[in-house]
Structure formats: C-alpha cells, structure tokens
Motif scaffolding. Sequence first.
Motif, PDB file in Angstrom:
ATOM      1  N   ILE A 111      12.508 -13.080 -57.705  1.00  0.00           N
ATOM      2  CA  ILE A 111      13.311 -14.091 -58.149  1.00  0.00           C
ATOM      3  C   ILE A 111      12.533 -14.656 -59.336  1.00  0.00           C
ATOM      4  O   ILE A 111      11.401 -15.340 -59.219  1.00  0.00           O
ATOM      5  N   GLU A 112      12.896 -14.827 -60.495  1.00  0.00           N
ATOM      6  CA  GLU A 112      12.355 -15.284 -61.705  1.00  0.00           C
ATOM      7  C   GLU A 112      12.421 -16.751 -61.559  1.00  0.00           C
ATOM      8  O   GLU A 112      13.502 -17.262 -61.209  1.00  0.00           O
ATOM      9  N   PRO A 113      11.322 -17.509 -61.790  1.00  0.00           N
ATOM     10  CA  PRO A 113      11.439 -19.099 -61.707  1.00  0.00           C
ATOM     11  C   PRO A 113      12.172 -19.596 -62.866  1.00  0.00           C
ATOM     12  O   PRO A 113      12.537 -18.926 -63.963  1.00  0.00           O
ATOM     13  N   LYS A 114      12.682 -20.877 -62.774  1.00  0.00           N
ATOM     14  CA  LYS A 114      13.855 -21.237 -63.916  1.00  0.00           C
ATOM     15  C   LYS A 114      13.058 -21.508 -65.338  1.00  0.00           C
ATOM     16  O   LYS A 114      11.679 -21.537 -65.206  1.00  0.00           O
TER      17      LYS A 114
ATOM     18  N   ILE B  90      12.809  -7.638 -53.725  1.00  0.00           N
ATOM     19  CA  ILE B  90      13.923  -8.554 -54.689  1.00  0.00           C
ATOM     20  C   ILE B  90      13.138  -9.762 -55.157  1.00  0.00           C
ATOM     21  O   ILE B  90      12.377 -10.558 -54.397  1.00  0.00           O
TER      22      ILE B  90
ATOM     23  N   ILE C 200      17.125 -16.861 -46.484  1.00  0.00           N
ATOM     24  CA  ILE C 200      17.292 -15.557 -47.349  1.00  0.00           C
ATOM     25  C   ILE C 200      16.172 -15.155 -48.074  1.00  0.00           C
ATOM     26  O   ILE C 200      15.731 -14.028 -48.279  1.00  0.00           O
ATOM     27  N   ILE C 201      15.767 -16.119 -48.931  1.00  0.00           N
ATOM     28  CA  ILE C 201      14.556 -16.064 -50.033  1.00  0.00           C
ATOM     29  C   ILE C 201      13.371 -15.851 -49.314  1.00  0.00           C
ATOM     30  O   ILE C 201      12.847 -14.693 -49.911  1.00  0.00           O
TER      31      ILE C 201
ATOM     32  N   ASP D  38      16.342  -4.640 -51.993  1.00  0.00           N
ATOM     33  CA  ASP D  38      17.789  -4.644 -52.667  1.00  0.00           C
ATOM     34  C   ASP D  38      18.426  -3.227 -52.300  1.00  0.00           C
ATOM     35  O   ASP D  38      17.689  -2.517 -51.434  1.00  0.00           O
TER      36      ASP D  38
ATOM     37  N   PHE E 262      13.365 -12.242 -48.380  1.00  0.00           N
ATOM     38  CA  PHE E 262      13.132 -11.406 -49.781  1.00  0.00           C
ATOM     39  C   PHE E 262      11.421 -11.372 -49.985  1.00  0.00           C
ATOM     40  O   PHE E 262      11.123 -10.336 -50.478  1.00  0.00           O
ATOM     41  N   LYS E 263      11.112 -12.637 -49.950  1.00  0.00           N
ATOM     42  CA  LYS E 263       9.611 -12.665 -50.292  1.00  0.00           C
ATOM     43  C   LYS E 263       8.697 -11.851 -49.273  1.00  0.00           C
ATOM     44  O   LYS E 263       7.562 -11.412 -49.638  1.00  0.00           O
TER      45      LYS E 263
END
Lengths: 183, 137
Positions: free
Chosen positions: B72-75, B70, B53-54, B64, B57-58
């Motif tokens: 995704i922020e890194p942790k 979309i 899925i991700i 979205d 997105f990439k």
Amino acid sequence: MEIIFQPWPWYTTGLMIAAVMFLLFYFGKRFGVSSNLETLCTMAGASKVSNYFKIDLKSKYWSLLFLFGIVLGGAIAFYFLSPNKTIDLNPKTVTELQALHFDNAGATYLPSELFGSITSLKTILILLFGGFLVGFGARYAGGCTSGHAITGISNLDVLSLYAVIGFFVGGLIMIWGIFPLLF
Amino acid sequence: MKNIKFLILGILFGIILIKGEVASWYRIFEMFKFQSFHMYGVIGVAIVSGIIIIQLFKKRVIKDYSGNEIKIEPKKPGFKRTFIGGISFGLGWALVGACPAPMFALIGQNFLAISIVIIGALLGTFTYGVSKSKLPH
C-alpha cells in the motif's frame, strides 16, 4: 431477506465497507472514490487547460466502473431494498433541526428543504458551493473518506490522521458556526 | 470483461452506503452534533477491521489474486495540503451531507439536486487542478 430490507446497523455497515476495501486490494487496486472526480474532469476536457488533468484514462477504467456501480447500487438499494426510507434520528437532533427550519427530520432519506424541488437560488448555491468544497478539499488533501479516513488510517498513515482531524474541524465549524447563519 | 468485478463491487458499495444510511444528510448532521453513535460505529468498525486486514497484507498472510504481496502506497506527502484540504472537505461534507461516494449513490434517488452537488465537486476538483502550483502543500 428481512434483514436486508431493514436499515443496516453500524457494525454490519462498517464490516461491509472493510470487505469492499479488502476486495479492491485483493484485485490489485486501491479503495478511493474522489480520484474519479479528476478522471471525470479529464473526460470533460480539463486536460486542454491544465497538465494536472493529463492522465491515462485507460488506467482509470476499472475505477470508473466501480463508480458507475455505486450509482446503480445506490438506486437499487433505495428503490428495491428499502421499504422503510425513514432515518431513525436522535429526537434531540430532530428538535434542533426543527429550530433550523428543517421540518420532520428523518421522515425521508434526505431533507426536502435542500434536496426537494429546487426553487430557490439559495438552495442551488448551497448545493453547488458545498459540492465545490468537497471536490476541492478532497483533491487538495489527496483523498476523501474512503481513501484517507478508512484506508489511510487502517494503514496507520499519520497524514490520514491529519486529514481526518481536518475533516472534523471543517465539519464542526460548518454545523456549529455556519449553519445557524445559513438556515 | 475482467473489469466487471469492479462494477459488481461498486454496486455492493452503493447498496452498503444507502442501507447503512451513510449517504443520509441527516446522519452527517447528527454525527457532527455528537448526537448519535451510528456514524462513529460505522467508521470505527471499518477502521478496526481495516487495520487487521492491512496487517495481514504486511505480514504476507494474505496475498492478492495472483499471489503477489499487497503493498500500500503511503498518501501523497504534505501536512499543509492534507490539513487545509481536509478542512475544506469537512466544511462541504457537513453542508451537503455527502462525501464523494454517497454523492454518486444518491443520483438515482434525487437526480437534479445531487447533479448540482456533483457539478460543484467537479468545479472544485478543476479549481484545485489549475491552481495547484499556487497553493501551499
């Protein structure tokens, strides 16, 4: 309908969790549950004590609704969608739990030894301290199973790999090292 | 009312956690004893699907609801915080058999005992918040 009432197999469960993660991203949010613990602290007044809890509650509203949904969904599933509330455990697990004084493991959803009528101080302390370690650890690590193990690893974030290794180091120490002393 | 979809997603997630037995204390014990494939299967399938899925997105195959990419922020960075925090989390997860989402999915089933666990989790969160500057990160 019969399929819904049976316990769900691992592959269905895993796919459904990924679907929830997908939909949260699709709607412009992120899959993560433990940040709600901070929001709840803020709502209880923690921002008066520490700036860490000075957060904009409005921006967390969607997440609190998600959390409230989990409460509702959990109750709906337990009371209306689960005629069979037993857990089909490995017989070896049942035997080993018996040795730790957990009788009839898997006959109920949760063990009555810990979650039954709360009569002993020891049980209260175990529940309180266990919860403490989860809340402290999740915020220290920056995420829990949903944020790190599922979302972070899916995002190939190496920090999440360290987090999950940490989850397992802690879990194995607890089950193999500390349980035999506690129970 | 545009947020109502998150309530519905939460209800769905709560049902998944209970029906998939992810919220059962016994399943967590069994997992750390390596005596069942169940939890590994659940997390494994979720991650494999999640990676696909991700990636979509990439590669901007999926956008979205409003057509935006979309991201995704890194942790939050920090090896020490992640690893030490992770160990604390694991110790607690194994002891009470519930991570944060299952705790909330279980309230309706067992209000008193689970409330004690959640109060503990809130105290833990509070303790992290007030001692953050003194902890290694």
